[in-house]
Write a protein that holds these residues in place. Sequence first.
Motif, PDB file in Angstrom:
ATOM      1  N   ALA A  42      24.507  16.951  42.865  1.00  0.00           N
ATOM      2  CA  ALA A  42      24.281  15.755  42.051  1.00  0.00           C
ATOM      3  C   ALA A  42      24.507  14.492  42.873  1.00  0.00           C
ATOM      4  N   LEU A  43      25.554  14.488  43.705  1.00  0.00           N
ATOM      5  CA  LEU A  43      25.834  13.324  44.538  1.00  0.00           C
ATOM      6  C   LEU A  43      24.791  13.148  45.643  1.00  0.00           C
ATOM      7  N   GLN A  44      24.290  14.256  46.158  1.00  0.00           N
ATOM      8  CA  GLN A  44      23.281  14.191  47.218  1.00  0.00           C
ATOM      9  C   GLN A  44      21.929  13.721  46.713  1.00  0.00           C
ATOM     10  N   ALA A  45      21.723  13.771  45.392  1.00  0.00           N
ATOM     11  CA  ALA A  45      20.433  13.357  44.826  1.00  0.00           C
ATOM     12  C   ALA A  45      20.209  11.856  44.946  1.00  0.00           C
ATOM     13  N   ASN A  46      21.269  11.091  45.213  1.00  0.00           N
ATOM     14  CA  ASN A  46      21.154   9.633  45.391  1.00  0.00           C
ATOM     15  C   ASN A  46      20.453   8.969  44.206  1.00  0.00           C
ATOM     16  N   TYR A  47      20.908   9.270  43.017  1.00  0.00           N
ATOM     17  CA  TYR A  47      20.320   8.679  41.818  1.00  0.00           C
ATOM     18  C   TYR A  47      20.589   7.169  41.763  1.00  0.00           C
ATOM     19  N   LYS A 104      31.892  22.971  42.484  1.00  0.00           N
ATOM     20  CA  LYS A 104      31.838  22.106  43.664  1.00  0.00           C
ATOM     21  C   LYS A 104      30.409  21.923  44.160  1.00  0.00           C
ATOM     22  N   GLU A 105      29.643  23.007  44.190  1.00  0.00           N
ATOM     23  CA  GLU A 105      28.264  22.920  44.656  1.00  0.00           C
ATOM     24  C   GLU A 105      27.400  22.119  43.683  1.00  0.00           C
ATOM     25  N   SER A 106      27.654  22.267  42.393  1.00  0.00           N
ATOM     26  CA  SER A 106      26.893  21.521  41.388  1.00  0.00           C
ATOM     27  C   SER A 106      27.089  20.024  41.560  1.00  0.00           C
ATOM     28  N   ILE A 107      28.337  19.598  41.734  1.00  0.00           N
ATOM     29  CA  ILE A 107      28.627  18.170  41.895  1.00  0.00           C
ATOM     30  C   ILE A 107      28.132  17.666  43.239  1.00  0.00           C
TER      31      ILE A 107
END
Length: 318
Positions: A52-57, A46-49
């Motif tokens: 990744a989502l917070q990185a705003n790629y 959960k923390e990994s995803i």
Amino acid sequence: LIRLPDVLRVPHFSDVDVHKLLGHLLPLAKSTYLLLPCGYGIETVKESIRRALQANYTVGVKRLQYSVTPLQAYAQLEGKDGKRCIQPLLNITIKAMIRGTRQTWCVHELHEFMGKTLYDHKLKYDFKYLAASDGRPPVYQIGLLKGERFVIAKDLSGEWIPSMKLKDILGWGVSKMQRQLFLAQQLRVPQFPDAGAHNWVVCCGAQAQRIDSTDRAGARSFPKAKYLSLLKSEVCLPHENFSDIDKCLECRACLAHKFTWVKTKTPPQECIQCPDCVQEAFRQNTLLRLMTAETEPDCNVDSDMQYVLPGEDKCYVF
């Protein structure tokens, strides 16, 4: 299947950020079986995803719905004192996803969409996936994410096969033996025009496949020696003399054959069987090669990874 304890034992990955690694890897597959090291669990996923989502790629995962299911727990002895610990096996299934990506070599007509040129390696489009549900087949679409609204450019449902471009994988750096396996797989395919790495994808069980297998009238073809030299160069083996795959009887017979890989004929049976022999050698040496992998991330392949811009998920962490 990702056996993370084995990955972390590889010297190259000993100091890797586990959350970052999983955040890159998990959105790449519809379903992942993940064996975690002792001390990690569902919250790690959960923390990994979340990160990744917070990185705003702009290129990378943007929206993701998933489920995590515990399957098994394995007791292990850890450290010099032989302390007992638990390694959990999880199944992560993607239910819905939108990720920014690059051009698709399968949809040539999408030159302009919403004022942007999509058919360019420096520009982006968004890929949308919805898992099959209640009798509805899976959905694959490309378009652009505008705020919370996904504007569809083309629906690929029913025709798209999950794949990754060969030149991207080569640009990241893969073991020499894996590149030899890609080369052996390429020997099964006739010489269609423009055999550069950009016209090959990896799909269907890590198989190198041509995506532009059309017989274009007047297109140039090469003599046997030059064509094989081109294939070797494109998989970062420019100085190889086929010495390793030559150990396989089928591969040796294939290379000795008079066949010239003309686009109008199927390669001989020996060439079709060659990758199976290399695959078996690869399987027997996997652990040894994994622990001492020879990577060439800077090989002269015109990989899209050479054009990674700020805010893009490179899909790898090394």
